[in-house]
Write a protein that holds these residues in place. Structure first.
Motif, PDB file in Angstrom:
ATOM      1  N   GLY A 173       0.793  -1.228   0.000  1.00 40.34           N
ATOM      2  CA  GLY A 173       0.000   0.000   0.000  1.00 40.34           C
ATOM      3  C   GLY A 173       0.825   1.276   0.000  1.00 40.34           C
ATOM      4  N   GLN A 174       2.137   1.163   0.144  1.00 45.93           N
ATOM      5  CA  GLN A 174       2.971   2.373   0.143  1.00 45.93           C
ATOM      6  C   GLN A 174       3.777   2.467  -1.146  1.00 45.93           C
TER       7      GLN A 174
ATOM      8  N   ILE B 220      17.373   9.277  -4.370  1.00 45.79           N
ATOM      9  CA  ILE B 220      16.784  10.562  -3.949  1.00 45.79           C
ATOM     10  C   ILE B 220      17.680  11.722  -4.402  1.00 45.79           C
ATOM     11  N   ILE B 221      18.996  11.522  -4.296  1.00 46.21           N
ATOM     12  CA  ILE B 221      19.917  12.585  -4.745  1.00 46.21           C
ATOM     13  C   ILE B 221      19.685  12.864  -6.232  1.00 46.21           C
ATOM     14  N   VAL B 222      19.681  11.807  -7.031  1.00 47.50           N
ATOM     15  CA  VAL B 222      19.521  12.001  -8.478  1.00 47.50           C
ATOM     16  C   VAL B 222      18.176  12.661  -8.771  1.00 47.50           C
ATOM     17  N   ASP B 223      17.110  12.167  -8.133  1.00 47.73           N
ATOM     18  CA  ASP B 223      15.781  12.728  -8.400  1.00 47.73           C
ATOM     19  C   ASP B 223      15.711  14.201  -8.004  1.00 47.73           C
ATOM     20  N   THR B 224      16.329  14.529  -6.869  1.00 43.26           N
ATOM     21  CA  THR B 224      16.286  15.928  -6.426  1.00 43.26           C
ATOM     22  C   THR B 224      17.088  16.810  -7.372  1.00 43.26           C
ATOM     23  N   LEU B 225      18.224  16.307  -7.838  1.00 44.65           N
ATOM     24  CA  LEU B 225      19.016  17.090  -8.801  1.00 44.65           C
ATOM     25  C   LEU B 225      18.189  17.356 -10.061  1.00 44.65           C
TER      26      LEU B 225
ATOM     27  N   LYS C 289      16.224  10.707   5.428  1.00 48.56           N
ATOM     28  CA  LYS C 289      14.958  11.460   5.362  1.00 48.56           C
ATOM     29  C   LYS C 289      15.200  12.948   5.116  1.00 48.56           C
ATOM     30  N   GLU C 290      16.414  13.391   5.423  1.00 47.71           N
ATOM     31  CA  GLU C 290      16.707  14.827   5.280  1.00 47.71           C
ATOM     32  C   GLU C 290      17.342  15.177   3.942  1.00 47.71           C
ATOM     33  N   LEU C 291      17.653  14.154   3.153  1.00 52.35           N
ATOM     34  CA  LEU C 291      18.440  14.379   1.936  1.00 52.35           C
ATOM     35  C   LEU C 291      17.788  15.363   0.977  1.00 52.35           C
ATOM     36  N   ARG C 292      16.538  15.096   0.656  1.00 52.42           N
ATOM     37  CA  ARG C 292      15.870  15.927  -0.347  1.00 52.42           C
ATOM     38  C   ARG C 292      15.813  17.384   0.122  1.00 52.42           C
TER      39      ARG C 292
ATOM     40  N   ASP D 231      10.236   8.438  -0.331  1.00 52.81           N
ATOM     41  CA  ASP D 231      10.472   9.837  -0.693  1.00 52.81           C
ATOM     42  C   ASP D 231       9.280  10.410  -1.463  1.00 52.81           C
ATOM     43  N   ASN D 232       8.091  10.286  -0.889  1.00 55.55           N
ATOM     44  CA  ASN D 232       6.961  10.793  -1.672  1.00 55.55           C
ATOM     45  C   ASN D 232       6.353  12.070  -1.105  1.00 55.55           C
ATOM     46  N   GLU D 233       6.984  12.637  -0.082  1.00 56.67           N
ATOM     47  CA  GLU D 233       6.490  13.903   0.488  1.00 56.67           C
ATOM     48  C   GLU D 233       7.298  15.045  -0.106  1.00 56.67           C
ATOM     49  N   PRO D 234       6.678  16.156  -0.461  1.00 61.62           N
ATOM     50  CA  PRO D 234       7.490  17.296  -0.893  1.00 61.62           C
ATOM     51  C   PRO D 234       8.297  17.818   0.288  1.00 61.62           C
TER      52      PRO D 234
END
Ligand SMILES: Cc1ncc(C[n+]2csc(CCOP(=O)(O)OP(=O)(O)O)c2C)c(N)n1
Ligand SMILES: [Mg+2]
Length: 618
Positions: free
Chosen positions: A55-56, A65-70, A191-194, A227-230
Motif C-alpha cells: 500500500g505504500q 533521492i539525490i539524483v531525483d532531487t538534482l 529522510k533529510e536528503l531531499r 520519498d513521496n512527500e514534498p
C-alpha cells in the motif's frame, strides 16, 4: 567476524545520527576498510532485496533521492569523479538522465562546474568521493567562493559509524571546506536528503551566490526512504533582501542628479543579478561613464564611448584617474577589492560613495560608504533609473576623453616579435568580439582584460578574487558544455596551463571544440614583472622548462600548433577557429613584455607606473 560485520552493517542504519562513534576511535583504518568493503557488499544485498510495505509507494535509496532531487532542481549536466563512497550515487547516475562529465582531477571538475555556472547562470554541480576527492575540491571551492559563483558540491563520506575513526579515505570535509563555502553540512539521515539538497541549491543561487557543499556518508546513500512527500525548506536564519530601501534609493538618485563628475564602478554582482540591461538603461538615462572590475567586464559594452574599461592595478589610466577625480562613485555589485582600490586611504578622495550590494556584509567593509543600498542590483538600478534626470556633464566627459587620448592602452606595434597584446587583438578581431573567453592567472589574464573588448555579461570567465592559476582550461570546458554553440577560447599562460592541462583529455573525450591559446613567455610572467620592477631583476624561480605544447596536445588527442613568427598569428587563429576538435596554439610571445599601466601594491590609483610608455605609444 562475518556476524560482527553484519551486525555493524545493520546497526549503522539505526545509528545515522552518529552516536556511538567516539567509542570506536581506536580502530585502525585497515580494519575500517574491511568493514566498508564487507559492509557495502552487505548493503548492496540488502538494498536490492527490501521492498515497500503493502500500500505504500516504493522505497528509494538515498542515491536515487539525490539524483531525483538534482533533476527536480533542473540539473541536466554535472561534473563528478568516482570513488568508493560515491559508487552508490554513480550507479544511479549510470541509468541517466543526467549527463556526467568526468574530469581528470577533482580540482578540474570543480572549475568546470564553476565555468559552467558562470557561462550559463545556472548552478554548477560537482561530485567527489571522500578524503582525497573532497580535498581536491578545496581550490575550486575557494575560487567560486571569492567570485560568488553558485556551485553545489556533493561529497561522499565514510559510513556514519566510522566518522572520526581515521577510516580509510576519511577527511573532515565539512571542517576543511567551511571557510571556502557559503554553507556546508553533513547529512546524517536519508529522510533529510531531499530537503538539504533543495536548500543547498537555494542558498548557492540566492543572495550573494556561492558554493555549498553537502557531505553524504555512504550509508545514507544506500539507506532507503519513502520519498513521496514534498520537502519543505527550513532556513529560518537565511534571509535575502532583494528590494532596496526606498529612502536610500531616493538619496542615491538625488546624489546622482546633483553630481557633476559621477562614475559608475560595477562588478560581478551585475552578472549575478543579470542586471546588464538595467545598468545600460541607468547609464544612458543619467549619462554616466562606467568602469568595470575584472569580473564586471562586458556588463557594459566596452565598445561604447562611456566605457572606461577596467580599473585597478592593471586597469586603464583613464579609469583610475576618473576614480580619483570623480565627485560621486556609484559602486554596484563590486566589493572594493584591494586590487581595485590601491591604497584605501587615498581611494576616490573627492567622492561621495553610493554602494549597491545584495550582501550587507560588503557595505563599508573596506571603504566607508555614504549611501548604502542593500538589495538586488536589477531591482535597484531599475528603481534608480525612474528617479534620475539626464545631465550633459560636458566638462567631465571632456576630461575623460583627454585621459583616453593621452594614455590609451597600447604596445609596440612595430615590434617584429609576437606581442601578446597583438594576439589578443587579433583574436578579438577574428571573433568579432563575440567569443566566450576564459583565462588562467597572470600577465596574459591582464592583457586579455585590456585588449579583448567585451560587450556582454558572462563573456569573460576568469578567477578574480582567488587568482587561481589552472582555472582557464577546465573553466573553458564547463563554459563550452553550458554554451555548446559558441566559440570558447581559453587564453592561458604557459604555467597556468601546466597546472591543469591534463583536462585536455576531458575535452577530447567529449568532443568539445574549445580553443586554447597559450601566451607562452616561458615565465611565470607576473611574478617576473614584479621581480624586474621590485627585486632588481633577480628572476628567482619564475621560469621553468616547459614541454612542447603542440606535442602534448596531440598526445592527448587534441590538435596542436605552434606559432613562433608574428606573420603566422592571423593564419594560426583562423585555422584554430575553423576546427571542431579541441585545439591548442602555442604562441611564442615576447618573453619579457610587461603589463602597463601598473599601480604598485599599496600605492594610490593615480600613482601608476608605465604611463610614459603608454603616452609614447599613443
Ligand atoms: C595556484 C596558484 N599558484 C601561484 C600563483 C601566483 N602566481 C600568480 S601569476 C603567476 C605566474 C603565472 O604564469 P603564467 O600562467 O605563465 O602567466 P603569465 O604571467 O606568464 O602570463 C603565479 C605563480 C597563483 N596565482 N595561483
Ligand atoms: Mg607565462
Amino acid at each position: 567476524m562475518a556476524s560482527e560485520v553484519a551486525r555493524k552493517a545493520i546497526s549503522y542504519r539505526n545509528n545515522v545520527s552518529g552516536q556511538g562513534i567516539a567509542d570506536r576511535k581506536d580502530k585502525r583504518y585497515t580494519l575500517n576498510a574491511e568493514f566498508i568493503r564487507k559492509g557495502q557488499k552487505k548493503m548492496a544485498t540488502e538494498s536490492s532485496s527490501s521492498a515497500a510495505p503493502a500500500g505504500q509507494s516504493p522505497l528509494k535509496t538515498g542515491a536515487q533521492i539525490i539524483v531525483d532531487t538534482l533533476v527536480d532542481e533542473g540539473v541536466d549536466t554535472l561534473f563528478g569523479y568516482p570513488g568508493g563512497v560515491v559508487l552508490p550515487l554513480f550507479d544511479k547516475l549510470y541509468d541517466g538522465p543526467i549527463r556526467v562529465i568526468v574530469p581528470r582531477h577533482e580540482q578540474g571538475g570543480c572549475h568546470m562546474a564553476d565555468g559552467y555556472a558562470r557561462a550559463s547562470g545556472k548552478v554548477g554541480v560537482i561530485i567527489a568521493t571522500s578524503g582525497p576527492g573532497a580535498c581536491n575540491l578545496v581550490t575550486g571551492l575557494a575560487t567560486a567562493m571569492m567570485d560568488s559563483i553558485p556551485v553545489v558540491a556533493i561529497t561522499g563520506q565514510v559510513r556514519t559509524e566510522l566518522i572520526g575513526n581515521d577510516a580509510f579515505q576519511e577527511a573532515d570535509t565539512t571542517g576543511i571546506t567551511r571557510p571556502v563555502t557559503k554553507y556546508n553540512c553533513i547529512v546524517k539521515d536519508v529522510k533529510e536528503l531531499r530537503r538539504i539538497i533543495k536548500e543547498s541549491f537555494y542558498i548557492a543561487s540566492t543572495g550573494r551566490p556561492g558554493p555549498v557543499l553537502i557531505d553524504i556518508p555512504v550509508d545514507v546513500s544506500v539507506a532507503k526512504h519513502n520519498d513521496n512527500e514534498p520537502a519543505e525548506m527550513k532556513l529560518p536564519g537565511y534571509r535575502v533582501q532583494t528590494k532596496g530601501h526606498g529612502r536610500q534609493i531616493a538619496m542615491a538618485a538625488q546624489a546622482i542628479n546633483q553630481s557633476e563628475r559621477p562614475l559608475l564602478y560595477v562588478g560581478g554582482g551585475i552578472v549575478s543579478a543579470n542586471a546588464s540591461e538595467e545598468l545600460r538603461a541607468l547609464a544612458d538615462k543619467a549619462h554616466l561613464p562606467v568602469t568595470m572590475t575584472l569580473l564586471g567586464l562586458g556588463t557594459f559594452d566596452q565598445n561604447r564611448a562611456e566605457s572606461l574599461d577596467m580599473l585597478g592595478m592593471h586597469g586603464t589610466a583613464y579609469a583610475n584617474y576618473a576614480v580619483q577625480e570623480c565627485d560621486l562613485l556609484i559602486a554596484v555589485g563590486a566589493r572594493f577589492d584591494d586590487r581595485v582600490t590601491g591604497k584605501i586611504k587615498t581611494f576616490a578622495p573627492k567622492a561621495k560613495i553610493i554602494h549597491v550590494d545584495i550582501d550587507p556584509a560588503s557595505i563599508s567593509k573596506n571603504v566607508n560608504v555614504d549611501i548604502p543600498v542593500v538589495g538586488d542590483a536589477k531591482l535597484i538600478l531599475d528603481e534608480l533609473a525612474g528617479q534620475i534626470e539626464y545631465k550633459e556633464r560636458k566638462p567631465w566627459f571632456e576630461k575623460i576623453a583627454g585621459w583616453k587620448k593621452k594614455f590609451p592602452l597600447g604596445y609596440d606595434r612595430s615590434s617584429s616579435n609576437i606581442k601578446p597584446q597583438y594576439v589578443i587583438e587579433e583574436l578579438c578581431r577574428q571573433t568579432q568580439g563575440q567569443a566566450i573567453i576564459t583565462t588562467g592567472v597572470g600577465q596574459h589574464q591582464m592583457w586579455t582584460a585590456q585588449f579583448y573588448k567585451f560587450s556582454r555579461a558572462r563573456q569573460l570567465i576568469s578567477s578574480g578574487g582567488l587568482g587561481t592559476m589552472g582555472f582557464g582550461l577546465p573553466a573553458a570546458i564547463g563554459a563550452q558544455i553550458a554554451r555548446p554553440g559558441e566559440t570558447v577560447i581559453d587564453i592561458d599562460g604557459d604555467h597556468s596551463f601546466n597546472m591543469t592541462m591534463t583536462e585536455l583529455a576531458t575535452a577530447v573525450e567529449h568532443n568539445l571544440p574549445i580553443k586554447v591559446c597559450i601566451m607562452n613567455n616561458g615565465y611565470m610572467g607576473l611574478p617576473r614583472q614584479w621581480q624586474e620592477l621590485f627585486y632588481n631583476k633577480r628572476y628567482a624561480m619564475s621560469s621553468l622548462s616547459n614541454p612542447d605544447y603542440a606535442t602534448v596536445a596531440r598526445a592527448l588527442g587534441a590538435a596542436g600548433e605552434t606559432a613562433d613568427r608574428k606573420g603566422d598569428v592571423p593564419k594560426a587563429i583562423k585555422m584554430m577557429l575553423g576546427e571542431k576538435r579541441p585545439y591548442v596554439v602555442d604562441f611564442k610571445i615576447e618573453r619579457e613584455e610587461n603589463v602597463w599601466p601598473m599601480v604598485p601594491a599599496g600605492k594610490s590609483l593615480d600613482e601608476m607606473n608605465g604611463l610614459d610608455i603608454l603616452e609614447s605609444m599613443a
